[in-house]
Scaffold this motif. Sequence first.
Motif, PDB file in Angstrom:
ATOM      1  N   LEU A 221     -86.641 -75.673 -27.031  1.00 19.05           N
ATOM      2  CA  LEU A 221     -87.914 -76.326 -28.040  1.00 19.05           C
ATOM      3  C   LEU A 221     -88.194 -75.212 -29.178  1.00 19.05           C
ATOM      4  N   ARG A 222     -88.282 -74.188 -28.594  1.00 14.71           N
ATOM      5  CA  ARG A 222     -89.011 -73.050 -29.434  1.00 14.71           C
ATOM      6  C   ARG A 222     -87.890 -72.723 -30.244  1.00 14.71           C
ATOM      7  N   MET A 223     -86.630 -72.324 -29.743  1.00 12.95           N
ATOM      8  CA  MET A 223     -85.768 -72.144 -30.803  1.00 12.95           C
ATOM      9  C   MET A 223     -85.329 -72.880 -32.000  1.00 12.95           C
ATOM     10  N   THR A 224     -85.316 -74.212 -31.509  1.00 17.20           N
ATOM     11  CA  THR A 224     -85.049 -75.182 -32.280  1.00 17.20           C
ATOM     12  C   THR A 224     -86.203 -75.386 -33.474  1.00 17.20           C
ATOM     13  N   ILE A 225     -87.504 -75.294 -32.992  1.00 16.52           N
ATOM     14  CA  ILE A 225     -88.641 -75.106 -33.964  1.00 16.52           C
ATOM     15  C   ILE A 225     -88.389 -74.203 -34.851  1.00 16.52           C
ATOM     16  N   ARG A 226     -88.020 -73.084 -34.492  1.00 20.00           N
ATOM     17  CA  ARG A 226     -87.885 -71.713 -34.988  1.00 20.00           C
ATOM     18  C   ARG A 226     -87.025 -71.721 -36.330  1.00 20.00           C
ATOM     19  N   SER A 227     -85.788 -72.568 -35.829  1.00 17.07           N
ATOM     20  CA  SER A 227     -84.788 -72.668 -36.828  1.00 17.07           C
ATOM     21  C   SER A 227     -84.990 -73.777 -37.696  1.00 17.07           C
ATOM     22  N   ILE A 228     -85.830 -74.775 -37.630  1.00 15.39           N
ATOM     23  CA  ILE A 228     -86.361 -75.663 -38.400  1.00 15.39           C
ATOM     24  C   ILE A 228     -87.336 -74.854 -39.570  1.00 15.39           C
ATOM     25  N   ASN A 229     -88.117 -74.333 -38.885  1.00 17.69           N
ATOM     26  CA  ASN A 229     -89.357 -73.715 -39.708  1.00 17.69           C
ATOM     27  C   ASN A 229     -89.631 -72.409 -39.345  1.00 17.69           C
ATOM     28  N   GLY A 230     -88.985 -71.465 -40.075  1.00 19.80           N
ATOM     29  CA  GLY A 230     -88.886 -70.045 -39.785  1.00 19.80           C
ATOM     30  C   GLY A 230     -90.255 -69.532 -40.054  1.00 19.80           C
ATOM     31  N   LEU A 231     -91.317 -70.082 -40.944  1.00 19.82           N
ATOM     32  CA  LEU A 231     -92.216 -69.529 -41.476  1.00 19.82           C
ATOM     33  C   LEU A 231     -93.628 -69.803 -40.596  1.00 19.82           C
ATOM     34  N   GLY A 232     -93.749 -70.728 -40.170  1.00 20.93           N
ATOM     35  CA  GLY A 232     -95.030 -71.310 -39.391  1.00 20.93           C
ATOM     36  C   GLY A 232     -95.282 -70.560 -38.058  1.00 20.93           C
ATOM     37  N   ARG A 233     -96.519 -70.326 -37.822  1.00 23.77           N
ATOM     38  CA  ARG A 233     -96.790 -69.635 -36.765  1.00 23.77           C
ATOM     39  C   ARG A 233     -96.629 -70.637 -35.489  1.00 23.77           C
ATOM     40  N   ILE A 234     -96.164 -70.306 -34.338  1.00 25.59           N
ATOM     41  CA  ILE A 234     -96.004 -71.204 -33.109  1.00 25.59           C
ATOM     42  C   ILE A 234     -96.898 -70.586 -32.044  1.00 25.59           C
ATOM     43  N   LEU A 235     -97.543 -71.622 -31.470  1.00 28.52           N
ATOM     44  CA  LEU A 235     -98.483 -71.261 -30.204  1.00 28.52           C
ATOM     45  C   LEU A 235     -98.519 -72.129 -29.105  1.00 28.52           C
ATOM     46  N   GLU A 236     -98.562 -71.836 -27.921  1.00 25.82           N
ATOM     47  CA  GLU A 236     -98.228 -72.919 -26.793  1.00 25.82           C
ATOM     48  C   GLU A 236     -99.830 -73.093 -26.253  1.00 25.82           C
ATOM     49  N   THR A 237     -99.971 -74.334 -25.882  1.00 30.15           N
ATOM     50  CA  THR A 237    -101.061 -74.631 -25.169  1.00 30.15           C
ATOM     51  C   THR A 237    -101.128 -75.854 -24.270  1.00 30.15           C
ATOM     52  N   GLN A 238    -101.989 -75.880 -23.577  1.00 24.15           N
ATOM     53  CA  GLN A 238    -102.211 -76.841 -22.636  1.00 24.15           C
ATOM     54  C   GLN A 238    -103.587 -77.870 -22.961  1.00 24.15           C
ATOM     55  N   ARG A 239    -103.521 -79.111 -22.939  1.00 17.67           N
ATOM     56  CA  ARG A 239    -104.608 -79.542 -23.519  1.00 17.67           C
ATOM     57  C   ARG A 239    -105.238 -79.259 -24.751  1.00 17.67           C
ATOM     58  N   SER A 240    -104.207 -78.923 -25.797  1.00 13.74           N
ATOM     59  CA  SER A 240    -104.344 -78.274 -27.070  1.00 13.74           C
ATOM     60  C   SER A 240    -105.602 -77.416 -27.324  1.00 13.74           C
ATOM     61  N   ARG A 241    -105.822 -76.415 -26.136  1.00 12.08           N
ATOM     62  CA  ARG A 241    -106.873 -75.484 -26.163  1.00 12.08           C
ATOM     63  C   ARG A 241    -106.140 -74.316 -26.853  1.00 12.08           C
ATOM     64  N   VAL A 242    -106.623 -73.885 -28.159  1.00 10.86           N
ATOM     65  CA  VAL A 242    -105.980 -73.181 -29.106  1.00 10.86           C
ATOM     66  C   VAL A 242    -106.951 -72.275 -29.553  1.00 10.86           C
ATOM     67  N   ASP A 243    -106.789 -70.918 -29.916  1.00 15.63           N
ATOM     68  CA  ASP A 243    -107.786 -70.095 -30.711  1.00 15.63           C
ATOM     69  C   ASP A 243    -108.052 -70.830 -31.999  1.00 15.63           C
ATOM     70  N   LEU A 244    -109.420 -71.187 -32.315  1.00 14.21           N
ATOM     71  CA  LEU A 244    -109.532 -71.950 -33.563  1.00 14.21           C
ATOM     72  C   LEU A 244    -109.528 -71.040 -34.691  1.00 14.21           C
ATOM     73  N   ARG A 245    -109.290 -69.671 -34.594  1.00 14.54           N
ATOM     74  CA  ARG A 245    -109.262 -68.943 -35.696  1.00 14.54           C
ATOM     75  C   ARG A 245    -107.643 -69.036 -36.127  1.00 14.54           C
ATOM     76  N   ALA A 246    -106.700 -69.764 -35.457  1.00 13.13           N
ATOM     77  CA  ALA A 246    -105.284 -69.846 -35.763  1.00 13.13           C
ATOM     78  C   ALA A 246    -105.227 -71.175 -36.490  1.00 13.13           C
ATOM     79  N   VAL A 247    -106.303 -72.012 -36.262  1.00 14.90           N
ATOM     80  CA  VAL A 247    -106.217 -73.268 -36.911  1.00 14.90           C
ATOM     81  C   VAL A 247    -106.812 -73.598 -38.056  1.00 14.90           C
ATOM     82  N   LEU A 248    -108.140 -73.153 -38.304  1.00 15.88           N
ATOM     83  CA  LEU A 248    -108.873 -73.230 -39.457  1.00 15.88           C
ATOM     84  C   LEU A 248    -108.877 -71.864 -40.225  1.00 15.88           C
TER      85      LEU A 248
END
Length: 385
Positions: A221-248
């Motif tokens: 999945l990671r490789m497929t996403i990277r090939s579609i969008n080579g620019l966006g940042r990719i982060l992995e989460t459970q329950r969408s718990r992500v560092d907010l500095r990466a979102v806002l």
Amino acid sequence: MFQADGAEAQAEAAEPAEEACPELVPIETKRGAEEDGEGSSGPGAKIPVTIITGYLGAGKTTLLNYILTEQHSKRIAVILNEFGEGSAVEKALAVSQDGELYEEWLELRNGCLCCSVKDNGLRAIENLMQKKGKFDYILLETTGLADPGAVASMFWVDAELGSDIYLDGIVSVVDSKYGLKHLTEERADGAVNEATRQVALADLIILNKTDLALEEDLNRLRMTIRSINGLGRILETQRSRVDLRAVLDLHAFDALSGISLQNKMLRVATAQPHLDHSIVTVTFEVPGNAQEESLNVFIQNLLWEKTVRSKAGQCMEVIRLKGLVSLRDKPHQVIVQGVHELYDLEETPVSWASNSARTNRLVFIGRNLDKEVLQQLFATTVLEA
Ligand SMILES: Nc1nc2c(ncn2[C@@H]2O[C@H](COP(=O)(O)OP(=O)(O)OP(=O)(O)O)[C@@H](O)[C@H]2O)c(=O)[nH]1
Ligand SMILES: [Zn+2]
């Protein structure tokens, strides 16, 4: 801001009857109105909007709830844009203020905010803006089947709104277990499927529900996403718990992103398509100065006229375009931003160093993209002789 001539007329023609306009009607407020105008969003402050997109059930609402409970410095307004049951759809507007959370229940008389009723969506946000001063950030959750490009365009086109709010970024939540299935689903009409569009346009891609996916599937999945969008940042989460500095506060659509874009573009690799006709990212660099007029023609042929073809004769389809270019009379780097048929050129705060050569770097995300053709076209038609 440049848009194809037809775009505005189309939007007008599609305008539905007045009574179809969804209105955000406050039903209950826990805080009084005396707080008007307080806080960091004084008069004149522009309010960022982050679009949260992602396939059905990927974890968008979970992300919203996490942001609202986690963050303590911003007062965030949330627009939930989901289809509900019954005629009157209840929408929640939650504003986290001084670290506390309070909610206003809002009734949206018409179901969908963005995709089918573009102008109504704008009006819903205009109504929300009348509460300006009560919040300093807007999060907008789109329906799982929405094309975020249409929503993003909405914030770009409307000049009146443009003075109050700005598009900060597009976040796409992907289900780690079913994401690959969604991305590879072929549509009968041959169009790009929604899941892929959402990834293609994202500035941040959150691979959620990693607890449900096998490491091997996650890698694919990671490789497929990277090939579609080579620019966006990719982060992995459970329950969408992500560092907010990466979102806002990503500033992904304005000149402030110039600095981070420069670094990001150095790392973009042109990917091998994983499927025929799949969406890929391609990038090239051509040193020298671009001519502004010719640059406009180049972009317009690509985004509006759609006359640029790959070596195999296929029409190139660009969904997202970003670049940093050099125009002779501009001491600063100029950022190019494109979403579907809209694009914009804006001078960044980054000046060209006197000891380094001026250059043009462009990144395209789309279908049937041919790097060599694009690069050569740019070099021969846009570059100063
Ligand atoms: N196992 C697991 N479940 C999760 C995770 N994140 C969210 N969920 C669950 O997945 C379901 C869907 O999450 P939502 O946040 O509602 O997803 P959504 O994208 O807003 O869904 P729609 O609005 O219906 O498109 C909920 O039951 C969540 O509790 C996760 O990381 N792991
Ligand atoms: Zn949801």
